[in-house]
Structure formats: structure tokens, C-alpha cells
Design an enzyme around this catalytic site. Structure first.
Site, mmCIF file in Angstrom:
data_model
loop_
_atom_site.group_PDB
_atom_site.id
_atom_site.type_symbol
_atom_site.label_atom_id
_atom_site.label_comp_id
_atom_site.label_asym_id
_atom_site.label_seq_id
_atom_site.Cartn_x
_atom_site.Cartn_y
_atom_site.Cartn_z
ATOM 1 N N MET A 133 0.830 -1.206 0.000
ATOM 2 C CA MET A 133 0.000 0.000 0.000
ATOM 3 C C MET A 133 0.867 1.258 0.000
ATOM 4 O O MET A 133 0.690 2.143 -0.829
ATOM 5 C CB MET A 133 -0.930 0.005 1.227
ATOM 6 C CG MET A 133 -1.998 -1.074 1.212
ATOM 7 S SD MET A 133 -3.120 -0.947 2.630
ATOM 8 C CE MET A 133 -2.266 -1.969 3.829
ATOM 9 N N GLU A 189 -6.120 -6.166 10.863
ATOM 10 C CA GLU A 189 -4.701 -5.826 10.896
ATOM 11 C C GLU A 189 -4.377 -4.964 12.110
ATOM 12 O O GLU A 189 -3.380 -5.204 12.817
ATOM 13 C CB GLU A 189 -4.305 -5.089 9.616
ATOM 14 C CG GLU A 189 -2.841 -4.674 9.584
ATOM 15 C CD GLU A 189 -2.411 -4.056 8.258
ATOM 16 O OE1 GLU A 189 -1.267 -3.573 8.190
ATOM 17 O OE2 GLU A 189 -3.221 -4.054 7.304
#
Length: 392
Positions: A136, A255
Site C-alpha cells: 500500500m 490488521e
């Protein structure tokens, strides 16, 4: 006389763990004592955990235990991934790449992958042939995922991908990477232009940059990834085009919860190490644990760790029940990681000069925990999420 209280809060009542969970933990702990602990210092020096360790983890069923048996998994609940996270974190933060693979990246394939993608990748993710990563962050884009710059332009049966990613955990070992890209750079709002692609390591135009030299987490391989007209088959689109941002938001709850779990284990370990040290260390003719300042420091830290344990365990239960606890998880990720970072300094201070020596574990904890308030969304972003969800 009051009974002595244990400082191992992880052994307190945790009703969401069954006897099966306890047996799994015991088996995993024995495996780690044999295969990880004797080698971990060398892995830290090598700045890399060998793939052979990943393979041994796979052989014992410790990779992706949650995957449906139809794809070769054990079909176990999230509690087993919590146990893996906790036991690896007790050794050191550098082992966190396993958790990224197990409980962060592979769940994207499970949730959004086609049947063909699941059949192609999941079995090898379980047996250790494939190590995964998620890409990301970019050199100019951290938490602002809606405005990432890596583009994927459709060209027949392929996407042509251009851009760079950085700070990618498992970046050196990874065989399969979930990459966040812009398939529509002109989308309004910007997040509607984000998609996810599955990129194989042998993809033409894909290469790895530097293995990054970090302050801490030395054995966790972290790298730059480079895409120069990389041709990715359209069949490797994960889920629907333009849905990458909501997919990321949905999965970030797990996460960030795991970030809190890992930081909490680090805090518990620092408390244990420091309490043992101050009882043994003598100054001015007596144990430094007898000084009021030391007692106050330990009392405060023990209280904070206990509060964190109760909060995180409650969120584990709610997450396992499928509840939307994004706000509370954001609170936990911020508060626990910030608490653990503060603790690292306090514990090093109580170790005195020895705390600054590499042969003492507290020195590594001090280095490793510093990243926790930054990764998986900075703690400042966590506060923005909390405020937004309160209607501010």
C-alpha cells in the site's frame, strides 16, 4: 499477607480460548523454543528470517490455519491466529512477517478472490511455497491511501502497472503481493479509483529495490518494490475494479487489532523483564525494587498493561463474533501501541546503563516497538477515525 500477583496477564481468564486453543498454543510454544529462539539472534544479525523457518512453520500447520479445508487449510477460527501472533511476538517483533502472511494478506484472497484465484494460490500459501505481502505505502503516500500514485492502465487482457511501493514487509521473500493501484486516476472521490491486483514475483516489469535498513525489527525483511510497465493479467484483479479502498478499510480492522495484540505482548514482556531485573539489581546496599520510585513505575506500568489486556481481549471476542468494532480497534491500536512505546523508555531507564546494551533484551524491545504507533495507519490517523465515527 496478600498473595503475590502474577504479572503474566496473558494467563488470566480468557474464555474465548478453548482446550483446543490451549493445546495448539502449547504445541506452538514447543516448536518456537526449538526452531526460533536458538536462532533468533542470528536472524537479527542476518537481517532476514530464512525461508526454511517458514517451511517448518507450514509443515506443522502454523501457516494460514484459518483457510477453508476445501483449499487445504484447517478451517480454524481467528483465535488460533491470535495465538500465533502472541507466541511469535514473545520472541521478537522481527517474526511478525508470519502474521502479515497468515492473518492480513491471505484473508484478502479468501474474502475477495475468485474460485480460480483461491485454487491457484491458497494451497501454496499454506504449505510455505508462497509467502505473501501487501503493498500500500508509497514514497510520497503513507496513510493517505485514496491518493496513491501507482497506476494500472488496462491494455487488452493485462493491466500495465507503473509506480513504486516502500516499507513493504515480506518484500524480499514475497512470491505474491497484493498491490493497491489506481485503475482510475480521475475518479471523484479519489478512493473510487483504487483497485487491488495480485502480482506474482515473476511478473515482467516487476522488481525489488533495496532491502531497507531499519532502526528495529531487523530480522523482518522490508523492501522497496518497483513497477515499470509491469504486465499483470486482468484475471489477477482481486475483487471488483474500483473497490480496493473499501476492501482495505474492511480488512484493516483485523490488521490493526493484531498490531494491538503484538504491542501488548511486547509490553507484557518488557514488564516481566524489568520486574525481574529490578529485583536482582543492587544499589546503595539494597535491591532497587525496594525504592519507592521503582515501585511506583512498576505499579503504573502493570496497571496500564492490565487495562490493555482487558480491552484487547474484549475486542478479540467481538471481532471473532463478526462485529464492526472499527472505532474501538482504532482506539486500541492507538492507546496500546503508544503505551508500549512509552513503557520501552521507562523500562530501559530502570535497567540503567545495562538497558542500553544489546545483550539485554530490553534494548531490542526499545528499538522494535518504536514503529508500532506508525505502521498500519499512524496513531494520528486512528484519532481521526475515532473522531469521524463520533460525528466530529
Amino acid at each position: 499477607m496478600a498473595a503475590t500477583v502474577s504479572l503474566d496477564f496473558s494467563k488470566s481468564s480468557r474464555p474465548f480460548f478453548s482446550e483446543e486453543h490451549s493445546m495448539f498454543r502449547e504445541s506452538l510454544r514447543k516448536f518456537i523454543e526449538k526452531e526460533a529462539i536458538p536462532n533468533f539472534e542470528q536472524w537479527e544479525e542476518d537481517r532476514l528470517i530464512p525461508r526454511s523457518f517458514w517451511k517448518k512453520m507450514a509443515d506443522q500447520g502454523y501457516l494460514c490455519p484459518q483457510v477453508d479445508p476445501a483449499y487445504g487449510g484447517l478451517g480454524l477460527d481467528f483465535g488460533f491466529n491470535v495465538i500465533i501472533c502472541e507466541e511469535l511476538a514473545r520472541v521478537g517483533a522481527g517474526l511478525g512477517g508470519v502474521n502479515i502472511h497468515n492473518a492480513i494478506v491471505v484473508p484478502y484472497i479468501e474474502a475477495y478472490g475468485t474460485q480460480e484465484q483461491k485454487k491457484k494460490y491458497l494451497a501454496d500459501c499454506i504449505n510455505g511455497t508462497i509467502i505473501t505481502a501487501i503493498a500500500m505505502t508509497e514514497p510520497g503516500t503513507g496513510s493517505d491511501l485514496a491518493n496513491l500514485r501507482t497506476t494500472a492502465v488496462r491494455d487488452g487482457d493485462h493491466y500495465v502497472v507503473n509506480g513504486q511501493k516502500t516499507f513493504i514487509s515480506n518484500g524480499i521473500h514475497s512470491d505474491l503481493i497484493v498491490v493497491a493501484v489506481k485503475t482510475d486516476p480521475h475518479a471523484k472521490p479519489a478512493h473510487k479509483g483504487v483497485s487491488l491486483l495480485l502480482v506474482d514475483k515473476d511478473t515482467p516489469g516487476f522488481s525489488r529495490g533495496r532491502k531497507l535498513n531499519k532502526v528495529g525489527m531487523h530480522s523482518q525483511d522490508t523492501a522497496e518494490l518497483i513497477f515499470e510497465d509491469a504486465r499483470v493479467p486482468v484475471s489477477n484483479l482481486l475483487g471488483a475494479e474500483g473497490m480496493g479502498f473499501p476492501y482495505l478499510m474492511q480488512k484493516l480492522q483485523q490488521e490493526r487489532l493484531l498490531c494491538a495484540v503484538g504491542a501488548l505482548v511486547a509490553a507484557e514482556d518488557m514488564l516481566h523483564l524489568t520486574t525481574a531485573y529490578v529485583k536482582e539489581r543492587q544499589a546503595f546496599g539494597r535491591s532497587i525494587s525496594s525504592f519507592q520510585n521503582t515501585q511506583f513505575e512498576i505499579s503504573e506500568m502493570a496497571t496500564e498493561v492490565q487495562i490493555g489486556r482487558v480491552f484487547v481481549d474484549d475486542l478479540i471476542v467481538k471481532h471473532m463474533q463478526g462485529q464492526d468494532v472499527v472505532t474501538q480497534v482504532s482506539m486500541a491500536k492507538w492507546w496500546v501501541t503508544d503505551m508500549a512505546r512509552r513503557m520501552s523508555s521507562r523500562c530501559m531507564q530502570l535497567h540503567g546503563g545495562y538497558g542500553y546494551m544489546e545483550e539485554y533484551k530490553i534494548a531490542r524491545r526499545y528499538r522494535d516497538i518504536a514503529i508500532s504507533p506508525i505502521f498500519a495507519g499512524t496513531n494520528e490517523v486512528m484519532k481521526i477515525i475515532i473522531a469521524k465515527n463520533f460525528g466530529l
